[in-house]
Design an enzyme around this catalytic site. Structure first.
Site, PDB file in Angstrom:
ATOM      1  N   CYS A 115       0.824  -1.229   0.000  1.00  0.00           N
ATOM      2  CA  CYS A 115       0.000   0.000   0.000  1.00  0.00           C
ATOM      3  C   CYS A 115       0.849   1.268   0.000  1.00  0.00           C
ATOM      4  CB  CYS A 115      -0.946   0.009   1.190  1.00  0.00           C
ATOM      5  SG  CYS A 115      -2.026  -1.426   1.227  1.00  0.00           S
ATOM      6  N   HIS A 238      -3.083   7.186   3.530  1.00  0.00           N
ATOM      7  CA  HIS A 238      -3.581   5.931   2.956  1.00  0.00           C
ATOM      8  C   HIS A 238      -4.919   5.625   3.615  1.00  0.00           C
ATOM      9  CE1 HIS A 238      -4.053   1.957   1.582  1.00  0.00           C
ATOM     10  NE2 HIS A 238      -3.628   1.344   2.678  1.00  0.00           N
ATOM     11  N   ASN A 268     -10.315   0.332   0.911  1.00  0.00           N
ATOM     12  CA  ASN A 268      -8.854   0.362   0.797  1.00  0.00           C
ATOM     13  C   ASN A 268      -8.465  -0.109  -0.601  1.00  0.00           C
ATOM     14  OD1 ASN A 268      -6.106  -0.151   0.903  1.00  0.00           O
ATOM     15  ND2 ASN A 268      -6.159  -1.150   2.904  1.00  0.00           N
TER      16      ASN A 268
HETATM   17  C1  COA Z   1      -9.713  -5.385  10.260  1.00  0.00           C
HETATM   18  C2  COA Z   1     -10.277  -4.415  11.267  1.00  0.00           C
HETATM   19  C3  COA Z   1     -11.323  -3.542  10.631  1.00  0.00           C
HETATM   20  C4  COA Z   1     -10.935  -5.179  12.398  1.00  0.00           C
HETATM   21  O1  COA Z   1     -11.426  -4.260  13.358  1.00  0.00           O
HETATM   22  P1  COA Z   1     -11.150  -4.515  14.911  1.00  0.00           P
HETATM   23  O2  COA Z   1     -11.823  -3.445  15.658  1.00  0.00           O
HETATM   24  O3  COA Z   1      -9.652  -4.648  15.053  1.00  0.00           O
HETATM   25  O4  COA Z   1     -11.911  -5.850  15.125  1.00  0.00           O
HETATM   26  P2  COA Z   1     -11.331  -7.191  15.748  1.00  0.00           P
HETATM   27  O5  COA Z   1     -10.402  -7.840  14.777  1.00  0.00           O
HETATM   28  O6  COA Z   1     -10.818  -6.852  17.103  1.00  0.00           O
HETATM   29  O7  COA Z   1     -12.640  -8.024  15.849  1.00  0.00           O
HETATM   30  C5  COA Z   1     -13.655  -7.688  16.756  1.00  0.00           C
HETATM   31  C6  COA Z   1     -14.745  -8.698  16.623  1.00  0.00           C
HETATM   32  O8  COA Z   1     -15.463  -8.450  15.384  1.00  0.00           O
HETATM   33  C7  COA Z   1     -15.517  -9.640  14.611  1.00  0.00           C
HETATM   34  N1  COA Z   1     -15.489  -9.312  13.209  1.00  0.00           N
HETATM   35  C8  COA Z   1     -14.443  -9.284  12.375  1.00  0.00           C
HETATM   36  N2  COA Z   1     -14.831  -8.929  11.155  1.00  0.00           N
HETATM   37  C9  COA Z   1     -16.153  -8.727  11.214  1.00  0.00           C
HETATM   38  C10 COA Z   1     -17.123  -8.347  10.280  1.00  0.00           C
HETATM   39  N3  COA Z   1     -16.813  -8.083   9.000  1.00  0.00           N
HETATM   40  N4  COA Z   1     -18.396  -8.221  10.687  1.00  0.00           N
HETATM   41  C11 COA Z   1     -18.739  -8.455  11.950  1.00  0.00           C
HETATM   42  N5  COA Z   1     -17.877  -8.843  12.882  1.00  0.00           N
HETATM   43  C12 COA Z   1     -16.588  -8.973  12.528  1.00  0.00           C
HETATM   44  C13 COA Z   1     -14.313 -10.428  15.041  1.00  0.00           C
HETATM   45  O9  COA Z   1     -14.490 -11.797  14.752  1.00  0.00           O
HETATM   46  C14 COA Z   1     -14.251 -10.134  16.512  1.00  0.00           C
HETATM   47  O10 COA Z   1     -15.164 -10.959  17.180  1.00  0.00           O
HETATM   48  P3  COA Z   1     -14.758 -11.648  18.579  1.00  0.00           P
HETATM   49  O11 COA Z   1     -14.513 -10.492  19.507  1.00  0.00           O
HETATM   50  O12 COA Z   1     -15.956 -12.453  18.896  1.00  0.00           O
HETATM   51  O13 COA Z   1     -13.533 -12.417  18.278  1.00  0.00           O
HETATM   52  C15 COA Z   1      -9.153  -3.520  11.886  1.00  0.00           C
HETATM   53  O14 COA Z   1      -8.346  -4.286  12.721  1.00  0.00           O
HETATM   54  C16 COA Z   1      -8.304  -2.872  10.836  1.00  0.00           C
HETATM   55  O15 COA Z   1      -8.751  -2.072  10.043  1.00  0.00           O
HETATM   56  N6  COA Z   1      -6.990  -3.165  10.863  1.00  0.00           N
HETATM   57  C17 COA Z   1      -6.066  -2.560   9.947  1.00  0.00           C
HETATM   58  C18 COA Z   1      -6.255  -3.160   8.596  1.00  0.00           C
HETATM   59  C19 COA Z   1      -5.483  -2.455   7.550  1.00  0.00           C
HETATM   60  O16 COA Z   1      -5.181  -1.285   7.680  1.00  0.00           O
HETATM   61  N7  COA Z   1      -5.162  -3.172   6.502  1.00  0.00           N
HETATM   62  C20 COA Z   1      -4.534  -2.681   5.359  1.00  0.00           C
HETATM   63  C21 COA Z   1      -3.149  -2.273   5.568  1.00  0.00           C
HETATM   64  S1  COA Z   1      -2.514  -1.561   4.155  1.00  0.00           S
END
Ligand code: COA
Length: 310
Positions: A115, A238, A268
């Site tokens: 990215c 980004h 993204n």
């Molecule tokens: C991926 C992302 C959105 C997840 O958000 P988060 O707040 O970290 O969520 P978590 O991973 O802690 O998950 C929280 C809960 O939601 C659930 N969950 C995950 N995806 C879900 C979805 N699409 N819908 C509903 N629930 C979801 C998880 O299973 C978890 O459940 P649990 O607590 O029972 O285990 C976030 O971590 C993120 O954006 N990370 C950076 C990603 C990024 O920048 N990537 C590109 C880099 S270039």
């Protein structure tokens, strides 16, 4: 003394027409619109129909060329940043060169810095322009992430979209066109964000890394330029997760409206996200003749920032 002087000529973008809404995703994985918006800020993302990455890159380039009526005969450097190029070789940049009908000598090649690819490409092109061997450069970020997204994985499939953005720059003699770059990688976490067949990601790890490195990257170019955040008109981050941007804003005490955010419409788009956002910025006339910072991060991990004078 920094002697990287570049003039930004124009920007462009291409966004595929088809849209994947949060409601569409509700039908294929266990998720819901409210969760996606509150955890990411994303409402919809775009999806290619039959466009190749080189098609999108070409159309973004044409948009940039047309907007400034730029003489295509002066483009002698094309860099495409992508993790989803059409093929291994010829490069997507070679294909763009062909589609643009450029038959004069023109160096064209692809880079992959996940990215962060566009910011890396802009740095590379800017340094090459200082040699005065190139008259103008076209830097493009283009991705078809929907082709590498696993639509059975709710952790990742909600995040990614397709699109392309382009920027044209040329060398400058004017000290007011000083540009500052900071690009790096620390290959100590190769597993948290990978694309072998599909995108696999440890979201929480990437999130923490991103919030930390974006702050360092913004600070680095500000220090190098001997400027403060008050001298900067707009930060173009980004677009990975609105909460990452909000966390950086809060922790650095930078007003959130200094960050240009369009993640709700595109998701993204990896290497395309910064140039697409930059093009959205260019459409806002009142912001012309200002200083901006681009800041990105990605798998590897890679990261980078650029401070530009428009
Ligand atoms: C991926 C992302 C959105 C997840 O958000 P988060 O707040 O970290 O969520 P978590 O991973 O802690 O998950 C929280 C809960 O939601 C659930 N969950 C995950 N995806 C879900 C979805 N699409 N819908 C509903 N629930 C979801 C998880 O299973 C978890 O459940 P649990 O607590 O029972 O285990 C976030 O971590 C993120 O954006 N990370 C950076 C990603 C990024 O920048 N990537 C590109 C880099 S270039």
């Amino acid at each position: 003394m920094n002697d990287t002087l570049i003039k930004v000529i124009s920007s462009g973008k291409y966004i595929p027409k088809d849209i994947i809404t949060n409601q569409d995703l509700e039908k294929i994985v266990d998720t819901n619109h409210e969760w996606i918006v509150s955890r990411t800020g994303i409402v919809e993302r775009h999806k290619v129909k039959d466009e190749l990455t080189s098609d999108m890159a070409y159309l973004a380039a044409i948009d940039a060329i047309n907007k400034a009526n730029h003489d295509i005969n002066t483009i002698d450097l094309i860099i495409v940043a992508s993790i989803t190029g059409d093929q291994l070789t010829p490069s997507t940049a070679n294909l763009v060169q062909k589609k643009l009908g450029i038959t004069h000598d023109c160096m064209s090649f692809d880079i992959n810095a996940a990215c962060t690819g566009f910011v890396y490409g802009l740095d590379i092109a800017s340094q090459m322009l200082q040699s005065r061997r190139y008259r103008s450069a076209l830097i493009i970020g283009a991705e078809r992430l929907t082709t590498v997204t696993d639509y059975t994985d709710r952790n990742t499939c909600i995040l990614f979209g397709d699109g392309a953005g382009a920027l044209i720059i040329k060398p400058s003699d004017d000290q007011k066109d000083q540009a500052f770059f900071y690009n790096a990688a620390k290959a100590d976490d190769l597993d948290s964000l990978t694309v072998v067949k599909h995108i696999k990601m440890d979201g929480r790890k990437v999130f923490l890394f991103a919030v930390d490195i974006m702050q360092k990257s913004i600070d680095k170019v500000l220090n190098d330029a001997k400027l403060t955040i008050d001298d900067i008109d707009m930060i173009i981050p980004h677009q990975a997760n609105i909460r990452i941007i909000q966390a950086v804003s809060k922790s650095m005490n930078i007003p959130i409206d200094k960050f240009l955010i369009n993640i709700e419409s595109y998701g993204n788009t990896s290497a395309a996200s910064i140039p697409i956002t930059l093009d959205d910025y260019f459409l806002i006339d009142k912001y012309k003749n200002k200083k901006i910072i681009l800041v990105g991060f990605g798998g590897g991990f890679t990261w980078g920032s650029a401070l530009l004078s428009l």
